[in-house]
Enzyme design. Structure first.
Site, PDB file in Angstrom:
ATOM      1  CB  SER A  65      -5.831  21.315  38.091  1.00 34.49           C
ATOM      2  OG  SER A  65      -4.497  21.730  37.841  1.00 34.49           O
ATOM      3  CE1 TYR A  78      -7.656  26.391  37.279  1.00 35.61           C
ATOM      4  CE2 TYR A  78      -5.580  25.396  37.934  1.00 35.61           C
ATOM      5  CZ  TYR A  78      -6.722  25.370  37.168  1.00 35.61           C
ATOM      6  OH  TYR A  78      -6.939  24.333  36.287  1.00 35.61           O
TER       7      TYR A  78
END
Length: 260
Positions: free
Chosen positions: A145, A158
């Site tokens: 990501s 995250y």
């Protein structure tokens, strides 16, 4: 590498990006292993879509945080198809927490996210290593990501887990060659139900509009555009390994540090 008659394991493929990858690979003649953790109905619907292209589709439940599940998933693929050519480590999770709220995360949150987002891809790679090497042209794609590059996203935990996955991609690329290529893709804002549920409808729409406005291409990623990039890495990147490819319409070009 050609996809036709190859076999791909796509973790977390009962919906979203994983489902889009499975459908696109199947359209190009690739047999697919559809993995789910809890959404069996979604996984079987994706498998049915894939079979419409005349390929084999195997549905397997597995939690990538569990090593035994990872090994069983690979063994099921080999029992069904006799080979594994591609591994897409797509399964992931998060906890939505404002980055300024340091009290909003605890040690268990980090452990839970790392177990699936970072340790899971390692365990899947280890389980599939022998099969991927056997064909001499295997490929692993890790779904990272932009959060892992820029320290943004749904939470600090995250972002940290995806940053670790990007680093691990480079480490694995060194040791898996020459038989296996290992790359990471880094989507930015991805349109779809996952972010909509996490952010809420109003916040989702606001962020989507701002993302599109800020990106040079005036668009944001979708599961299908991410799948397209994965396809390109498979069939057009024979000398590409250890790379991290951003998919955000160029939005990262305008990023600046957040000031309080």
């Amino acid at each position: 590498m050609k996809l036709k008659d190859s076999v791909a394991i796509i973790t977390g493929s009962s919906s979203g990006i994983g489902a889009a990858i499975a459908r696109l690979f199947a359209e190009h003649g690739c047999h697919v292993v559809i993995n789910y953790s809890s959404n069996e109905a979604g996984a079987r619907a994706v498998a049915a879509d894939c079979e419409q292209f005349g390929v084999g589709a195997l549905v397997c439940q597995a939690n990538v945080a569990e090593d035994a599940d990872c090994r069983a998933l690979v063994e099921a693929a080999l029992a069904k198809f006799g080979r594994v050519d591609i591994l897409v480590n797509n399964a992931g999770t998060t906890k939505f927490c404002d980055h300024r709220n340091l009290e909003g995360l605890d040690m268990q949150d980090f452990l839970d996210l790392y177990a699936i987002n970072t340790v899971g891809p390692f365990q899947m790679t280890r389980a599939a290593e022998k099969a991927l090497r056997a064909n001499g042209s295997g490929h692993i794609i890790n779904m990272a990501s932009i959060a892992g590059l820029a320290g943004i996203g749904s939470s600090i935990a995250y972002a940290a887990s995806k940053g670790a996955l990007i680093t691990m991609t480079r480490s694995l690329a060194r040791v898996m060659g020459p038989e296996v290529r290992v790359n990471a893709v880094c989507p930015g804002f991805v349109q779809g139900e996952w972010l909509k549920q996490g952010l809420g409808e109003a916040n989702y729409q606001t962020r989507l509009e701002k993302t599109k406005a800020a990106a040079p291409l005036h668009d944001a990623a979708s599961p299908e555009t991410v799948a397209d990039v994965c396809l390109g890495l498979i069939i057009g990147g024979d000398l590409t390994t250890g790379e991290t490819l951003l998919i955000d319409g160029g939005a990262h070009l305008g990023m600046a540090p957040v000031r309080r």
